[in-house]
Design a protein around this motif. Structure first.
Motif, short mmCIF file in Angstrom:
data_model
loop_
_atom_site.label_atom_id
_atom_site.label_comp_id
_atom_site.label_asym_id
_atom_site.label_seq_id
_atom_site.Cartn_x
_atom_site.Cartn_y
_atom_site.Cartn_z
N GLU A 158 1.46 7.60 9.69
CA GLU A 158 1.21 8.19 11.01
C GLU A 158 1.72 9.63 11.05
OE1 GLU A 158 3.04 5.62 13.82
OE2 GLU A 158 1.40 4.16 13.80
N MET A 159 2.92 9.86 10.47
CA MET A 159 3.48 11.21 10.50
C MET A 159 2.69 12.16 9.62
SD MET A 159 5.76 11.34 12.72
CE MET A 159 5.99 13.08 12.35
N LYS A 162 -0.10 13.20 11.69
CA LYS A 162 0.29 14.11 12.78
C LYS A 162 0.42 15.55 12.31
CE LYS A 162 2.70 11.14 16.11
NZ LYS A 162 1.88 11.55 17.26
N LEU A 224 4.66 19.68 17.82
CA LEU A 224 5.53 18.52 17.63
C LEU A 224 6.80 18.64 18.48
CD1 LEU A 224 5.11 18.07 13.78
CD2 LEU A 224 4.14 16.64 15.59
N GLU A 227 5.86 17.43 21.82
CA GLU A 227 5.64 15.99 21.83
C GLU A 227 6.95 15.20 21.77
OE1 GLU A 227 3.34 12.49 19.26
OE2 GLU A 227 2.91 14.60 18.88
#
Length: 354
Positions: A158-159, A162, A224, A227
């Motif tokens: 997932e990272m 991102k 980021l 977020e």
């Protein structure tokens, strides 16, 4: 941590700094004397904000940033106080002094990589060439977030997504040398953020990248940050990056912070001659091609057994004989959020020196 949770955490208790560095000094014993690599550095970083630490190579920026998480070489004799606020853990105690912790102990290792993460200047040397990118990311996630291998791999994938790395499954099993420079930097950011740190230390994160990739990495860091609500300590020599990324700036020279203020104040109302020199040496879009950029004459002296005086004295065009070379320069507060180390702005101190 959700975006809403991160934003709420940033808004909570804005008056309490996340990190407070007080009178940080780093000495290194050399064959020809004692090098005062960092000499009495003070700064604070608030939750969700970005502080830029700017200065020439060798001024002590990287040693300062690495001292926060205790990874400087053993030759570095470090003193001072580095307070870190653990309020996010629900602790009612005072902030913890990171310098009081054993650099190899369990407590600092629970903070390093978890609460405080770092992006290193050259990811090719920061990543181990012996293990895949995915293996190294999963190892850190399993230490700080979950023991479950499948869950750790899911978080890592997932990272990677991102930070804009496509075909994550394939990239997960590749080695650092199979990534381009920009992709390695993105992977380093993904690894640093995989545990949702409260503070990200970025040590020259775009130095080895071309302009296009540099812009993408900076945009990624800002996105980021919004977020996850993290604070950033951005270490760089590039004032263009400082202008784009930072809320506050600390200008460092010869181991000392010579000026600190909000970013607009630094660019539109600089006080220290060194800060002014840095700004005048910046190229500007639309400027005349025939006009030469200003430069700061001379070179940075070696901070070995230096006498008590202004370290910028020999290079300064505004120096005051018998004052600037007579003793150490105290910090003068220009306003509530603007301070400078220069006798030009302290008549009282200048009179005492005379």
């Amino acid at each position: 941590m959700t975006t809403q949770t991160a934003q709420a955490a940033c808004k909570a208790d804005d008056g309490q700094p996340l990190l407070s560095v007080q009178d940080l000094k780093i000495r290194i014993q050399m064959d020809n004397g004692v090098m005062q690599a960092v000499d009495g550095v003070d700064f604070e970083i608030k939750k969700g904000k970005t502080l830029g630490l700017v200065g020439e190579s060798g001024c002590g920026k990287s040693l300062t940033s690495r001292a926060i998480i205790g990874i400087n070489p053993k030759e570095c004799e470090t003193t001072g106080v580095i307070k870190y606020d653990l309020a996010s853990e629900g602790s009612a105690s005072d902030p913890i002094d990171l310098l009081s912790l054993d650099p190899k102990g369990k407590r600092i290792r629970s903070i390093r990589g978890n609460k405080i993460a770092m992006i290193f200047q050259e990811p090719m040397t920061a990543f181990s060439p012996m293990y895949t990118i995915g293996n190294q990311m999963v190892e850190m996630i399993r230490i700080h977030r979950t023991k479950n291998k499948k869950e750790a791999k899911k978080i890592a994938l997932e990272m990677l997504g991102k930070v804009g790395i496509s075909d994550q499954e394939k990239r997960f099993d590749q080695y650092p040398h199979e990534f381009s420079g920009g992709m390695r930097q993105r992977a380093m950011i993904a690894m640093a953020l995989s545990c949702n740190p409260e503070l990200l230390i970025a040590d020259e994160p775009t130095t080895a990248l071309d302009v296009t990739i540099q812009a993408q990495v900076l945009e990624l860091m800002q996105s980021l940050q919004r977020e996850f609500g993290m604070a950033i300590l951005l270490v760089t020599h590039d004032l263009g990056i400082i202008a784009e990324m930072c809320d506050e700036v600390a200008v460092m020279y010869l181991g000392k912070i010579v000026e600190q203020a909000p970013v607009r104040e630094i660019f539109y109302n600089p006080k220290h001659p060194y800060t002014k020199g840095l700004l005048k040496s910046m190229p500007r879009l639309g400027g005349e091609k025939s006009v030469r950029l200003d430069s700061i004459e001379g070179s940075v002296p070696m901070p070995i057994d230096m006498p008590p005086m202004c370290g910028f004295y020999e290079r300064c065009t505004d120096r005051i004989e018998g004052v600037c070379n007579a003793r150490s320069v105290p910090k003068t507060r220009i306003s509530d959020d603007h301070s400078v180390r220069c006798f030009l702005y302290s008549d009282q101190q200048r009179g005492e020196a005379q």
